[in-house]
Design a protein around this motif. Sequence first.
Motif, PDB file in Angstrom:
ATOM      1  N   UNK A 129       0.827  -1.205   0.000  1.00 41.50           N
ATOM      2  CA  UNK A 129       0.000   0.000   0.000  1.00 41.50           C
ATOM      3  C   UNK A 129       0.864   1.258   0.000  1.00 41.50           C
ATOM      4  N   UNK A 130       1.965   1.234   0.744  1.00 44.05           N
ATOM      5  CA  UNK A 130       2.867   2.380   0.755  1.00 44.05           C
ATOM      6  C   UNK A 130       3.458   2.615  -0.631  1.00 44.05           C
ATOM      7  N   UNK A 131       3.912   1.550  -1.266  1.00 42.24           N
ATOM      8  CA  UNK A 131       4.472   1.665  -2.620  1.00 42.24           C
ATOM      9  C   UNK A 131       3.423   2.190  -3.588  1.00 42.24           C
ATOM     10  N   UNK A 132       2.215   1.675  -3.465  1.00 44.78           N
ATOM     11  CA  UNK A 132       1.132   2.074  -4.356  1.00 44.78           C
ATOM     12  C   UNK A 132       0.795   3.548  -4.203  1.00 44.78           C
ATOM     13  N   UNK A 133       0.908   4.075  -2.998  1.00 44.19           N
ATOM     14  CA  UNK A 133       0.598   5.484  -2.771  1.00 44.19           C
ATOM     15  C   UNK A 133       1.472   6.389  -3.635  1.00 44.19           C
ATOM     16  N   UNK A 134       2.747   6.099  -3.697  1.00 50.25           N
ATOM     17  CA  UNK A 134       3.644   6.922  -4.512  1.00 50.25           C
ATOM     18  C   UNK A 134       3.393   6.701  -5.997  1.00 50.25           C
ATOM     19  N   UNK A 135       3.015   5.495  -6.365  1.00 50.60           N
ATOM     20  CA  UNK A 135       2.687   5.211  -7.763  1.00 50.60           C
ATOM     21  C   UNK A 135       1.474   6.019  -8.203  1.00 50.60           C
ATOM     22  N   UNK A 136       0.467   6.104  -7.329  1.00 49.84           N
ATOM     23  CA  UNK A 136      -0.738   6.879  -7.649  1.00 49.84           C
ATOM     24  C   UNK A 136      -0.388   8.345  -7.876  1.00 49.84           C
ATOM     25  N   UNK A 137       0.461   8.913  -7.028  1.00 47.12           N
ATOM     26  CA  UNK A 137       0.862  10.304  -7.196  1.00 47.12           C
ATOM     27  C   UNK A 137       1.660  10.503  -8.479  1.00 47.12           C
ATOM     28  N   UNK A 138       2.597   9.595  -8.740  1.00 46.41           N
ATOM     29  CA  UNK A 138       3.473   9.746  -9.902  1.00 46.41           C
ATOM     30  C   UNK A 138       2.699   9.636 -11.208  1.00 46.41           C
ATOM     31  N   UNK A 139       1.761   8.703 -11.274  1.00 45.96           N
ATOM     32  CA  UNK A 139       1.030   8.469 -12.521  1.00 45.96           C
ATOM     33  C   UNK A 139       0.045   9.581 -12.839  1.00 45.96           C
ATOM     34  N   UNK A 140      -0.383  10.314 -11.828  1.00 41.92           N
ATOM     35  CA  UNK A 140      -1.362  11.375 -12.064  1.00 41.92           C
ATOM     36  C   UNK A 140      -0.773  12.522 -12.875  1.00 41.92           C
ATOM     37  N   UNK A 141       0.510  12.792 -12.688  1.00 39.84           N
ATOM     38  CA  UNK A 141       1.163  13.834 -13.454  1.00 39.84           C
ATOM     39  C   UNK A 141       0.829  15.254 -13.010  1.00 39.84           C
ATOM     40  N   UNK A 142       0.296  15.422 -11.810  1.00 41.75           N
ATOM     41  CA  UNK A 142      -0.016  16.760 -11.310  1.00 41.75           C
ATOM     42  C   UNK A 142       1.270  17.561 -11.148  1.00 41.75           C
ATOM     43  N   UNK A 143       1.254  18.855 -11.460  1.00 47.37           N
ATOM     44  CA  UNK A 143       2.476  19.673 -11.317  1.00 47.37           C
ATOM     45  C   UNK A 143       3.056  19.656  -9.904  1.00 47.37           C
ATOM     46  N   UNK A 144       2.219  19.376  -8.915  1.00 45.48           N
ATOM     47  CA  UNK A 144       2.691  19.396  -7.528  1.00 45.48           C
ATOM     48  C   UNK A 144       3.215  18.041  -7.080  1.00 45.48           C
ATOM     49  N   UNK A 145       3.401  17.101  -7.997  1.00 45.95           N
ATOM     50  CA  UNK A 145       3.795  15.748  -7.604  1.00 45.95           C
ATOM     51  C   UNK A 145       5.059  15.724  -6.762  1.00 45.95           C
ATOM     52  N   UNK A 146       6.103  16.413  -7.183  1.00 48.14           N
ATOM     53  CA  UNK A 146       7.379  16.320  -6.460  1.00 48.14           C
ATOM     54  C   UNK A 146       7.280  16.857  -5.026  1.00 48.14           C
ATOM     55  N   UNK A 147       6.779  18.069  -4.810  1.00 50.46           N
ATOM     56  CA  UNK A 147       6.647  18.506  -3.406  1.00 50.46           C
ATOM     57  C   UNK A 147       5.660  17.644  -2.623  1.00 50.46           C
ATOM     58  N   UNK A 148       4.661  17.102  -3.310  1.00 50.95           N
ATOM     59  CA  UNK A 148       3.704  16.236  -2.618  1.00 50.95           C
ATOM     60  C   UNK A 148       4.376  14.949  -2.161  1.00 50.95           C
ATOM     61  N   UNK A 149       5.179  14.348  -3.027  1.00 54.98           N
ATOM     62  CA  UNK A 149       5.881  13.115  -2.675  1.00 54.98           C
ATOM     63  C   UNK A 149       6.851  13.362  -1.523  1.00 54.98           C
TER      64      UNK A 149
END
Length: 342
Positions: A129-149
Amino acid sequence: MTLDVRPSARDVLSHGRALFDPALRAAVDRLPGTMRHIAGYHFGWWDADGTQLDADQGKAIRPTMTLCSAAAVGGAVADAVPAAVAVELVHNFTLLHDDVMDRDRTRRHRATAWCVFGTGQAILAGDALLTLAYEVLAEDGHPAFRPAATALSHAVLAVQDGQAADLSFETRTDVTLPECVRMAQQKTAALLGCATGLGALYGGGTPEQVAHLRSFGEHIGLAFQLVDDLLGIWGDPEVTGKPVHSDLVSRKKSLPVVAALRTTSPAADRLAELYLTPDPLAPATAATAADLVAEAGGRAWCRDEIATHHARAAESLRLGAVNERPAAELSALADLITHRDH
């Protein structure tokens, strides 16, 4: 303009789940078969044999706060759905691991995953689930992905540090109140602050708005833990799903207990004697310990702290939110958290 009708926290949570739940299920469906099966059981979607269920899935406070925070700073709720899903995945990663470490056998009135599938499998499901959380953020492509991660990583590390401190308290007799408060800030407040901060970030909030919404979540998160600790002693088993005085039976050094022990009083001295016992407290002794915690001021201290952090959260929300309706929804959720029966 003021709202004619205050939002119902129950309605806010129901609406929030309707928005993020399809994306959460779609994400979990991508897991490898065994991990998907354990995760779905943990979420209450099906039984151990795969039979579909409509079990208690929890309130989903964190992801709903993520969505409301996005709207509160003027953003589109839909843009924050991936962040809400990531927060819920991380939260349940911590629950799966916490149940193993604490040896809790029930959650939401069902057997915990490690009891059903084994310790190793439950740990691996949490990792998934932890791994999947970062995958969900990365795949979305939102401009805020990096600070969010980055923010999510910081929150996860804080949770892990807080859990490590909580475990260390079990074998210590010298736990101080500042240590206990810091543990709660890390173990509970950090992720809730991350949830509201990510919502503001994905809603396009300014750095100041993101900071204020994160502060709102952190204060409400600490209040959440204070209430939970009170419920761990005085909560109704029908509501909490745990036996009465459960935290005292296991001699847990929760916030009301440590607050009571730091006082200079006969009640605190007697409580300290009971807590030196190496074995779990008998029910009658635990009931006595509950009375001593209250007599020594631990219960009153927690209630005062809850009120203080609720007020600080309200001020942070006032400073960070620009949209009245979602701000009122966040306020309703804050009231729900802080006014549970304790």
